[in-house]
Design an enzyme around this catalytic site. Structure first.
Site, PDB file in Angstrom:
ATOM      1  N   GLY A  95      11.044  -2.428   1.826  1.00 13.70           N
ATOM      2  CA  GLY A  95      10.675  -1.637   0.666  1.00 13.70           C
ATOM      3  C   GLY A  95       9.490  -0.739   0.930  1.00 13.70           C
ATOM      4  O   GLY A  95       8.652  -1.008   1.797  1.00 13.70           O
ATOM      5  N   HIS A 147       4.250  -0.371   1.077  1.00 12.71           N
ATOM      6  CA  HIS A 147       3.450  -1.099   2.064  1.00 12.71           C
ATOM      7  C   HIS A 147       2.924  -0.169   3.160  1.00 12.71           C
ATOM      8  O   HIS A 147       2.546  -0.635   4.227  1.00 12.71           O
ATOM      9  CB  HIS A 147       4.285  -2.207   2.702  1.00 12.71           C
ATOM     10  CG  HIS A 147       4.900  -3.150   1.716  1.00 12.71           C
ATOM     11  ND1 HIS A 147       4.139  -3.883   0.834  1.00 12.71           N
ATOM     12  CD2 HIS A 147       6.195  -3.447   1.450  1.00 12.71           C
ATOM     13  CE1 HIS A 147       4.948  -4.612   0.076  1.00 12.71           C
ATOM     14  NE2 HIS A 147       6.197  -4.358   0.420  1.00 12.71           N
ATOM     15  N   HIS A 177       3.869  -8.654  -2.550  1.00 11.44           N
ATOM     16  CA  HIS A 177       4.491  -8.056  -3.724  1.00 11.44           C
ATOM     17  C   HIS A 177       3.876  -8.607  -5.000  1.00 11.44           C
ATOM     18  O   HIS A 177       4.395  -8.393  -6.091  1.00 11.44           O
ATOM     19  CB  HIS A 177       6.001  -8.323  -3.745  1.00 11.44           C
ATOM     20  CG  HIS A 177       6.709  -7.867  -2.517  1.00 11.44           C
ATOM     21  ND1 HIS A 177       7.074  -8.720  -1.509  1.00 11.44           N
ATOM     22  CD2 HIS A 177       7.099  -6.631  -2.137  1.00 11.44           C
ATOM     23  CE1 HIS A 177       7.670  -8.041  -0.550  1.00 11.44           C
ATOM     24  NE2 HIS A 177       7.691  -6.764  -0.896  1.00 11.44           N
TER      25      HIS A 177
END
Length: 333
Positions: free
Chosen positions: A52, A55, A217
């Site tokens: 995802g 980051h 997260h």
């Protein structure tokens, strides 16, 4: 929540376009999917990383020499889709196969597994290493249930070096897994991050408290405590790492002090100071140390410490040169 963006639904497209304006002489984007490739590809096992967004610079910034050959980019905190993983595999494979390296999260595991199955149907050899370095997320007896955090950097480094040495796919995967088995990380959050377009923070944390073992997260940690000074906080993190990694006198390790987004380099360097003092006291040699913000969570405040235990084989691979837009290691002999 204030963010310098346009429409939230366009942030990944906007980010990738900006990346190519900065580094387009060396990289290009897939025509249909959110995948970034090196322009100069070698006839070798191809390393495909991904996960995802949110980051940065992981994963986008770790495509380069001695690292990954392509990065598959998902939406914020969301695994990339299987079709994108397949397209990356088809674009990069030279007949020697591909190795997928990603953090061990259910969405990434599911989608990369589906992408691998699609690659199998196209006769593309593939192997997978799901990085599982976060010692706070599962007990040692269930190490492969642990989350992947900043230890991804070490595994990508070793996998990329093994690939450039010309090793065949099974050997590259074996060495990447060896690095995975020998990397241990622990993180601490001081304040939450935010998701672009969202109206609230990823979690709540009082000003005088910290979350020990927080995931990247916003996953809960193992303990919420009052704020500590740098020395006490570092020693608490190291206590967990020493027990999990079974570090012994005269061992050699590489250390990464990773900022989670808004933590300053000044603070990270202070943590690094206390790490070195603690390792000296235990007569454990730090072969190399790195201090940077590689695996972030938007503007979350906090830091993680990652330790890679070395042997001669891993050290040889670590010593190879690596270069990408956000990571550089000179060759060491």
């Amino acid at each position: 929540m204030k963010k310098i963006i346009n429409q939230p639904e366009n942030i990944i497209d906007d980010m990738l376009e900006g990346f190519l304006y900065a580094f387009g002489s060396d990289f290009y984007k897939d025509e249909t999917e959110n995948v970034i490739y090196k322009k100069s590809q070698e006839d070798k096992v191809q390393i495909i990383i991904g996960g995802g967004s949110g980051h940065e610079p992981l994963f986008l910034g770790f495509v380069g020499q001695g690292l990954a050959d392509g990065a598959v980019i998902g939406n914020v905190f969301t695994a990339p889709p299987p079709q994108a993983i397949l397209e990356a595999s088809k674009e990069l494979d030279t007949g020697k196969g591909v190795l997928y390296v990603y953090g061990n999260y259910s969405g990434d595991f599911l989608n990369f597994d589906m992408g691998a199955e699609l690659a199998d149907l196209d006769d593309i050899q593939n192997r997978t290493v799901a990085v599982c370095d976060d010692v706070a997320s599962a007990p040692r007896s269930n190490k492969h249930d642990r989350r992947g955090i900043a230890g991804d950097i070490f595994v990508i480094k070793i996998a990329g070096a093994a690939s450039e040495k010309g090793y065949e796919l099974n050997k590259v995967a074996e060495l990447a897994e060896k690095a995975n088995e020998n990397v241990f990380s622990i993180g601490v959050a001081l304040s939450p991050g935010t998701i672009p377009g969202a109206n609230q923070k990823t979690f709540e944390l009082p000003e005088d408290e910290i979350e020990f073992g927080m995931g990247i997260h916003g996953e809960p940690g193992v303990e919420r405590t009052k704020m500590k000074n740098a020395e006490d906080l570092t020693n608490k993190m190291l206590e967990k790492l020493f027990s999990e990694a079974d570090l012994e006198e005269n061992e050699e390790v590489c250390v990464l002090v990773n900022g989670l987004g808004s933590t300053t380099l000044l603070e990270l360097m202070i943590i690094n100071k206390h790490i070195h003092k603690a390792f000296e006291e235990k007569n454990i040699k730090i072969y190399d140390s790195d201090v940077n913000s590689y695996c972030t969570t938007q503007e979350m405040a906090g830091a993680s410490i990652s330790v890679l235990k070395l042997d001669d084989e891993l050290k040889d691979l670590y010593n190879q040169r690596a270069s990408s837009p956000y990571y550089y290691k000179k060759e060491r002999s």
